[in-house]
Design an enzyme around this catalytic site. Structure first.
Site, short mmCIF file in Angstrom:
data_model
loop_
_atom_site.label_atom_id
_atom_site.label_comp_id
_atom_site.label_asym_id
_atom_site.label_seq_id
_atom_site.Cartn_x
_atom_site.Cartn_y
_atom_site.Cartn_z
N GLU A 149 -19.05 21.96 17.49
CA GLU A 149 -17.77 21.29 17.19
C GLU A 149 -17.83 20.53 15.86
O GLU A 149 -16.85 20.49 15.12
CB GLU A 149 -17.40 20.34 18.33
CG GLU A 149 -16.00 19.77 18.21
CD GLU A 149 -15.56 19.12 19.50
OE1 GLU A 149 -14.81 19.76 20.27
OE2 GLU A 149 -15.98 17.97 19.77
N ALA A 186 -19.73 32.50 29.89
CA ALA A 186 -20.00 31.94 31.22
C ALA A 186 -21.46 32.22 31.53
O ALA A 186 -21.80 33.24 32.12
CB ALA A 186 -19.07 32.55 32.25
N HIS A 208 -18.20 20.07 36.84
CA HIS A 208 -18.92 20.16 38.12
C HIS A 208 -20.38 19.81 37.88
O HIS A 208 -21.26 20.59 38.15
CB HIS A 208 -18.84 21.58 38.68
CG HIS A 208 -17.44 22.06 38.91
ND1 HIS A 208 -17.14 23.28 39.45
CD2 HIS A 208 -16.25 21.47 38.66
CE1 HIS A 208 -15.82 23.44 39.51
NE2 HIS A 208 -15.27 22.36 39.03
C1 2GW Z 1 -22.99 23.10 28.55
C2 2GW Z 1 -23.34 21.74 28.62
C3 2GW Z 1 -24.17 21.26 29.62
C4 2GW Z 1 -24.63 22.17 30.56
C5 2GW Z 1 -24.25 23.51 30.49
C6 2GW Z 1 -23.45 24.01 29.47
C7 2GW Z 1 -23.05 25.41 29.41
C8 2GW Z 1 -22.03 25.82 28.54
C9 2GW Z 1 -23.59 26.39 30.30
O1 2GW Z 1 -24.52 26.16 31.11
N1 2GW Z 1 -23.10 27.67 30.28
C10 2GW Z 1 -22.10 28.03 29.43
O2 2GW Z 1 -21.64 29.19 29.47
N2 2GW Z 1 -21.59 27.12 28.53
C11 2GW Z 1 -20.53 27.58 27.60
O3 2GW Z 1 -20.44 26.69 26.49
C12 2GW Z 1 -19.17 27.55 28.31
O4 2GW Z 1 -18.34 28.56 27.79
C13 2GW Z 1 -18.66 26.19 27.94
O5 2GW Z 1 -17.27 26.05 28.10
C14 2GW Z 1 -19.13 26.08 26.49
C15 2GW Z 1 -19.24 24.65 25.94
O6 2GW Z 1 -19.88 23.81 26.87
P1 2GW Z 1 -19.06 22.69 27.63
O7 2GW Z 1 -17.72 23.24 28.00
O8 2GW Z 1 -19.85 22.12 28.75
O9 2GW Z 1 -18.93 21.60 26.50
P2 2GW Z 1 -17.76 20.48 26.35
O10 2GW Z 1 -16.64 20.74 27.28
O11 2GW Z 1 -18.41 19.14 26.39
O12 2GW Z 1 -17.28 20.83 24.93
C16 2GW Z 1 -17.12 20.47 23.60
O13 2GW Z 1 -18.35 20.27 22.89
C17 2GW Z 1 -19.23 21.42 22.85
C18 2GW Z 1 -20.42 21.07 21.99
O14 2GW Z 1 -21.16 20.03 22.56
C19 2GW Z 1 -18.52 22.64 22.29
O15 2GW Z 1 -18.21 22.43 20.92
C20 2GW Z 1 -17.24 22.90 23.05
O16 2GW Z 1 -16.54 23.99 22.47
C21 2GW Z 1 -16.36 21.65 23.04
O17 2GW Z 1 -15.20 21.89 23.83
#
Ligand code: 2GW
Ligand code: MN
Length: 296
Positions: free
Chosen positions: A246, A66, A289
């Protein structure tokens, strides 16, 4: 649908797995070509799994990141819901990685459940926040988790538990079917198609979602090490895989087949709408969000 040689039971290396009823769900694929079970509601007896894992002394480390605005946006709901649904009855420790440890919300934890907070740097590119998780997870397995827990589960933070996510999900190497792709033909899987990336692949078994993966500490260590190595080699070659970590995860899981596969019940997006095969939702995507998060 996979055919079984004898009876309707899949014989695996574990007593509880021998009780998985692969024919109790005729509407979905319940077994991979390499004979790993795909876990759907109705295939297993939750109490039997819990009892057996308690007897065997299984314990679980959950890693979650986080960083930046994701802390305020998602962490509290993730943890509160996890206390209601994740691996109840087994020892669980949350390994929380954040750039602002003092802002981690205080949560009331059940018995045998703990939180450990670690400070990590905030990479300026979000792609790096996501990809560098592989390195951090590998390091904490080596320095801490391997001495205290049998299993590790790694989660995205932008999700909320909504139903049992229990010991039936534990296995040697566990991967999740991506909710958007489990019914689509392979040609549509968004693997990395750039030959210059280490994540390059043409075809594969499934499209796995990096929001949830796990296994024994040993197998998660091997996976995170390999993905991190590939990510770094890409950086040296000035390429970045299509879906970042991923893509590397999908490549690894194609070369090293998971021993257990979780159905999309284990990470569902309600905006997909009604699907008759999704009979229970255990973890839900939280709405993005974006307005709050991307504004700086
Ligand atoms: C990520 C994208 C855009 C802006 C902020 C962040 C972000 C991610 C951040 O500001 N702070 C942070 O702690 N994260 C962590 O990275 C957090 O645990 C989050 O759940 C994780 C992955 O980012 P997320 O959830 O926005 O990406 P998704 O939901 O589009 O996820 C898939 O693709 C990702 C790679 O692009 C990862 O592989 C992820 O595991 C996938 O579910
Ligand atoms: Mn996510």
């Amino acid at each position: 649908k996979c055919s079984l040689e004898s009876g309707n039971m899949l014989v695996l290396d574990n007593r509880v797995d021998a009780t998985l009823d692969l024919r109790s769900r005729s509407d979905v694929l319940t077994c991979t070509t390499w004979r790993a079970p795909i876990i759907w509601d109705g295939m297993f007896d939750p109490d039997l799994y819990d009892e057996t894992h308690k007897k065997e002394g299984s314990s679980v480390a959950l890693t979650v990141f986080a960083v930046g605005r994701y802390l305020d946006a998602y962490l509290e709901a993730f943890l509160t819901s996890s206390e209601r649904y994740f691996m109840l009855g087994l020892p669980v420790t949350y390994y929380i990685f954040t750039d602002v440890p003092e802002k981690v919300p205080g949560i009331k934890l059940g018995p045998q459940r703990n939180i450990k907070v670690f400070k990590v740097e905030r990479h300026s590119r979000w792609q790096d926040i996501s990809m560098m998780r592989m390195k951090t997870i590998s390091d904490v397995i080596e320095s801490d988790i391997r001495h205290h827990f049998t299993h590790v589960f790694c989660f995205d933070v932008d999700q909320v538990f909504a139903g049992r996510f229990g010991s039936e999900a534990l296995g040697d190497s566990v991967a999740l079917l991506h909710a958007y792709y489990y019914r689509l033909p392979r040609q549509l899987f968004t693997y990395d198609h750039n030959r210059n990336s280490k994540a390059f692949m043409v075809t594969g078994d499934f499209y796995y979602h990096a929001a949830v993966f796990g296994g024994t500490w040993k197998s998660v260590k091997a996976l995170t090490d390999a993905c991190y190595q590939s990510i770094m080699e890409d950086k040296r070659n000035n390429v970045e895989a299509l879906w970042h970590d991923e893509s590397h995860l999908n490549k690894y899981l194609w070369l090293h087949k998971p021993s257990r596969v979780l159905s999309p019940e284990y990470c569902w997006d309600t905006s997909i709408g009604y699907r008759s095969d999704i009979q229970v939702t255990r973890l839900l995507w939280a709405p993005k969000h974006y307005n709050n998060i991307l504004r700086t």
